[in-house]
Design a protein around this motif. Structure first.
Motif, mmCIF file in Angstrom:
data_model
loop_
_atom_site.group_PDB
_atom_site.id
_atom_site.type_symbol
_atom_site.label_atom_id
_atom_site.label_comp_id
_atom_site.label_asym_id
_atom_site.label_seq_id
_atom_site.Cartn_x
_atom_site.Cartn_y
_atom_site.Cartn_z
ATOM 1 N N ALA A 179 0.843 -1.194 0.000
ATOM 2 C CA ALA A 179 0.000 0.000 0.000
ATOM 3 C C ALA A 179 0.878 1.243 0.000
ATOM 4 O O ALA A 179 1.780 1.376 0.818
ATOM 5 N N LEU A 180 0.603 2.132 -0.922
ATOM 6 C CA LEU A 180 1.240 3.444 -0.958
ATOM 7 C C LEU A 180 0.135 4.479 -1.015
ATOM 8 O O LEU A 180 -0.674 4.486 -1.948
ATOM 9 N N THR A 181 0.067 5.329 -0.001
ATOM 10 C CA THR A 181 -0.978 6.348 0.039
ATOM 11 C C THR A 181 -0.378 7.714 0.341
ATOM 12 O O THR A 181 0.666 7.818 0.987
ATOM 13 N N ILE A 182 -1.062 8.738 -0.131
ATOM 14 C CA ILE A 182 -0.668 10.110 0.191
ATOM 15 C C ILE A 182 -1.916 10.896 0.589
ATOM 16 O O ILE A 182 -3.031 10.580 0.167
ATOM 17 N N ILE A 183 -1.702 11.897 1.419
ATOM 18 C CA ILE A 183 -2.743 12.856 1.744
ATOM 19 C C ILE A 183 -2.176 14.243 1.501
ATOM 20 O O ILE A 183 -1.175 14.622 2.113
ATOM 21 N N GLN A 293 5.056 20.539 -9.178
ATOM 22 C CA GLN A 293 4.023 20.530 -10.212
ATOM 23 C C GLN A 293 3.058 19.341 -10.109
ATOM 24 O O GLN A 293 1.861 19.505 -10.227
ATOM 25 N N PHE A 294 3.579 18.151 -9.926
ATOM 26 C CA PHE A 294 2.718 16.977 -9.820
ATOM 27 C C PHE A 294 3.484 15.838 -9.145
ATOM 28 O O PHE A 294 4.713 15.865 -9.018
ATOM 29 N N ILE A 295 2.723 14.838 -8.695
ATOM 30 C CA ILE A 295 3.316 13.655 -8.079
ATOM 31 C C ILE A 295 2.778 12.426 -8.800
ATOM 32 O O ILE A 295 1.612 12.376 -9.190
ATOM 33 N N ILE A 296 3.653 11.455 -8.986
ATOM 34 C CA ILE A 296 3.281 10.196 -9.627
ATOM 35 C C ILE A 296 3.327 9.088 -8.582
ATOM 36 O O ILE A 296 4.351 8.899 -7.906
ATOM 37 N N LEU A 297 2.227 8.366 -8.434
ATOM 38 C CA LEU A 297 2.206 7.133 -7.650
ATOM 39 C C LEU A 297 2.045 5.988 -8.642
ATOM 40 O O LEU A 297 1.159 6.039 -9.500
ATOM 41 N N ALA A 298 2.884 4.965 -8.530
ATOM 42 C CA ALA A 298 2.772 3.845 -9.462
ATOM 43 C C ALA A 298 3.197 2.554 -8.789
ATOM 44 O O ALA A 298 4.067 2.550 -7.907
ATOM 45 N N SER A 299 2.585 1.458 -9.208
ATOM 46 C CA SER A 299 2.941 0.149 -8.680
ATOM 47 C C SER A 299 4.289 -0.283 -9.250
ATOM 48 O O SER A 299 4.784 0.288 -10.228
ATOM 49 N N ASP A 300 4.890 -1.295 -8.650
ATOM 50 C CA ASP A 300 6.264 -1.665 -8.989
ATOM 51 C C ASP A 300 6.419 -2.117 -10.429
ATOM 52 O O ASP A 300 7.510 -2.015 -11.002
ATOM 53 N N GLY A 301 5.337 -2.616 -11.053
ATOM 54 C CA GLY A 301 5.440 -3.034 -12.446
ATOM 55 C C GLY A 301 5.874 -1.910 -13.359
ATOM 56 O O GLY A 301 6.602 -2.125 -14.333
ATOM 57 N N ALA A 344 6.592 -12.772 -17.786
ATOM 58 C CA ALA A 344 5.185 -12.362 -17.765
ATOM 59 C C ALA A 344 5.066 -10.934 -17.229
ATOM 60 O O ALA A 344 5.648 -10.597 -16.199
ATOM 61 N N MET A 345 4.316 -10.112 -17.929
ATOM 62 C CA MET A 345 4.196 -8.706 -17.555
ATOM 63 C C MET A 345 3.368 -8.544 -16.287
ATOM 64 O O MET A 345 2.313 -9.143 -16.127
ATOM 65 N N ASP A 346 3.845 -7.700 -15.398
ATOM 66 C CA ASP A 346 3.157 -7.421 -14.147
ATOM 67 C C ASP A 346 1.975 -6.482 -14.398
ATOM 68 O O ASP A 346 1.927 -5.781 -15.412
ATOM 69 N N ASP A 347 1.027 -6.472 -13.453
ATOM 70 C CA ASP A 347 -0.023 -5.450 -13.498
ATOM 71 C C ASP A 347 0.621 -4.084 -13.309
ATOM 72 O O ASP A 347 1.602 -3.951 -12.570
ATOM 73 N N MET A 348 0.066 -3.073 -13.938
ATOM 74 C CA MET A 348 0.641 -1.728 -13.860
ATOM 75 C C MET A 348 -0.449 -0.703 -13.594
ATOM 76 O O MET A 348 -1.478 -0.691 -14.280
ATOM 77 N N SER A 349 -0.225 0.144 -12.611
ATOM 78 C CA SER A 349 -1.195 1.172 -12.256
ATOM 79 C C SER A 349 -0.471 2.455 -11.906
ATOM 80 O O SER A 349 0.648 2.430 -11.382
ATOM 81 N N ALA A 350 -1.137 3.587 -12.172
ATOM 82 C CA ALA A 350 -0.530 4.886 -11.883
ATOM 83 C C ALA A 350 -1.592 5.912 -11.537
ATOM 84 O O ALA A 350 -2.711 5.877 -12.064
ATOM 85 N N ILE A 351 -1.224 6.807 -10.635
ATOM 86 C CA ILE A 351 -2.023 7.981 -10.311
ATOM 87 C C ILE A 351 -1.124 9.194 -10.505
ATOM 88 O O ILE A 351 -0.037 9.257 -9.927
ATOM 89 N N CYS A 352 -1.562 10.135 -11.313
ATOM 90 C CA CYS A 352 -0.829 11.383 -11.517
ATOM 91 C C CYS A 352 -1.660 12.507 -10.910
ATOM 92 O O CYS A 352 -2.739 12.819 -11.426
#
Length: 371
Positions: A179-183, A293-301, A344-352
């Motif tokens: 879990a990686l979270t920001i407030i 300017q912005f922050i990127i949250l992304a899974s390890d994939g 095998a490719m990992d799942d990939m997710s990102a929040i900008c």
């Protein structure tokens, strides 16, 4: 600072985690929480899938995207909650990466529990401290708020891990989630990291030459980090690489068998909780400036094949912010096929999460990376 209205004031006093199953007190608390989340979702302020969230009051914009890998079910889960805690200047973002046969269920449960439990614990912390403290320095006030959030996070993560252990609908013994979270609360950014997803901040160069510099705000919590490895070994766990995976360190039971986790902290995974794996997050804080300017949250994939520099360059070059996260994940998927053709490719997710609504053009300042 705007504090909770009466709806959320009652929430902290009524919500608890399964102390007494199906007790009227817990049931009432859950209904309040569900109503709060339902209202946020209705107003398009709560997102748990690919999409966008825009705040007209806080001047922020979030682009969210997730892509299933080639291993089966997508075990990544995401959450963005604008107006978190009914406060106009606050937003919650989180990426939850499941693993193991029940990983997608674990990640989903963690995503459901963390923001709601965090709200309750933070409100309880506020109720026990003076809101009229006279701070002579802004740093002292920020440290005070950071301590409130840190204690709330520690309490939340402990409760979530216990909930998973008691859960009967899925088995977390050999499955878990990071879990990686920001407030973002005004200009204060609080990060809680538990695993190997990563947060990278894009900040403008002090040279005012239009370049963006990537700043890594979290540590990838891998078993081979000195402090992590020391803790695991003290608990009789083992850390080593397989012959066919040079450089990929994993956590193993004392007999060297199973589960071979490539992370040192996670929810669930109770088979190794007595051997060094913990569910305690690293909590940090940063005061944002006008240069950020912005922050990127992304899974390890994503980070397995995309560098911090490349990620900031990709996101900053996308003409439409709505497509920033999707573009980053698509680039990562392309790079995975190019660099890891037989894996095998990992799942990939990102929040900008963009801090300014107005669009700006930047180029990336090369070869500067802060860990």
């Amino acid at each position: 600072m705007v504090f909770f209205p009466s709806l959320v004031n009652g929430l902290a006093r009524t919500v608890s985690f399964r102390r007494e199953k199906n007790s009227p007190k817990d049931e009432g608390g859950r209904k309040v929480v569900e109503a709060l989340a339902k209202e946020a979702k209705k107003n398009e302020l709560l997102l748990s899938s690919s999409g966008t969230v825009k705040s007209h009051k806080a001047n922020t914009f979030a682009s969210v995207f997730s892509k299933r890998g080639t291993k089966g079910t997508n075990q990544d889960r995401l959450a963005v909650w604008e107006g978190f805690g009914c406060q106009d200047d606050m937003i919650f973002c989180g990426i939850f990466d499941g693993h193991g046969s029940w990983g997608h269920f674990v990640a989903k449960r963690v995503r459901e529990l963390i923001p709601l439990s965090l709200l309750c614990n933070w409100q309880e912390a506020l109720a026990t401290t003076s809101l009229d403290l006279d701070f002579k320095l802004e740093e002292d006030r920020n440290l005070h708020w950071f301590d409130l959030w840190k204690q709330s996070y520690l309490k939340t993560c402990a409760a979530v891990d216990q909930d998973l252990k008691n859960h009967t609908r899925f088995d977390s013994f050999q499955s878990g989630a990071t879990a990686l979270t920001i407030i973002k609360q005004g200009k204060l950014l609080t990060l809680a990291n538990l695993g190997d997803s990563r947060a990278v901040l894009a900040t403008a160069s002090e040279d005012d030459d239009g370049t963006l510099i990537p700043l890594q705000l979290t540590t990838d919590l891998k078993p081979n980090l000195p402090e992590e490895a020391e803790r695991i070994k003290k608990c009789k766990g083992k850390v080593f690489c397989m012959e066919d995976e040079p450089g990929v360190y994993r956590v193993w039971l004392p007999d060297g068998k199973t589960p071979g986790l490539a992370i040192s902290r996670a929810f669930g995974d109770y088979c190794v909780k007595d051997f060094g794996l913990i569910s305690v997050p690293q909590v940090t804080q940063r005061t944002l400036t006008t240069r950020d300017q912005f922050i990127i949250l992304a899974s390890d994939g994503v980070w397995d094949v995309i560098s911090n520099d490349e990620a900031v360059k990709i996101v900053s070059s996308v003409p439409q912010k709505e497509k920033a996260a999707q573009r980053l994940v698509q680039c990562a998927a392309y790079e995975w096929k190019r660099k890891r053709r037989n894996i095998a490719m990992d799942d990939m997710s990102a929040i900008c999460l963009f801090f300014h609504s107005s669009s700006s053009s930047y180029s990336l300042k090369p070869s500067r990376r802060v860990k």
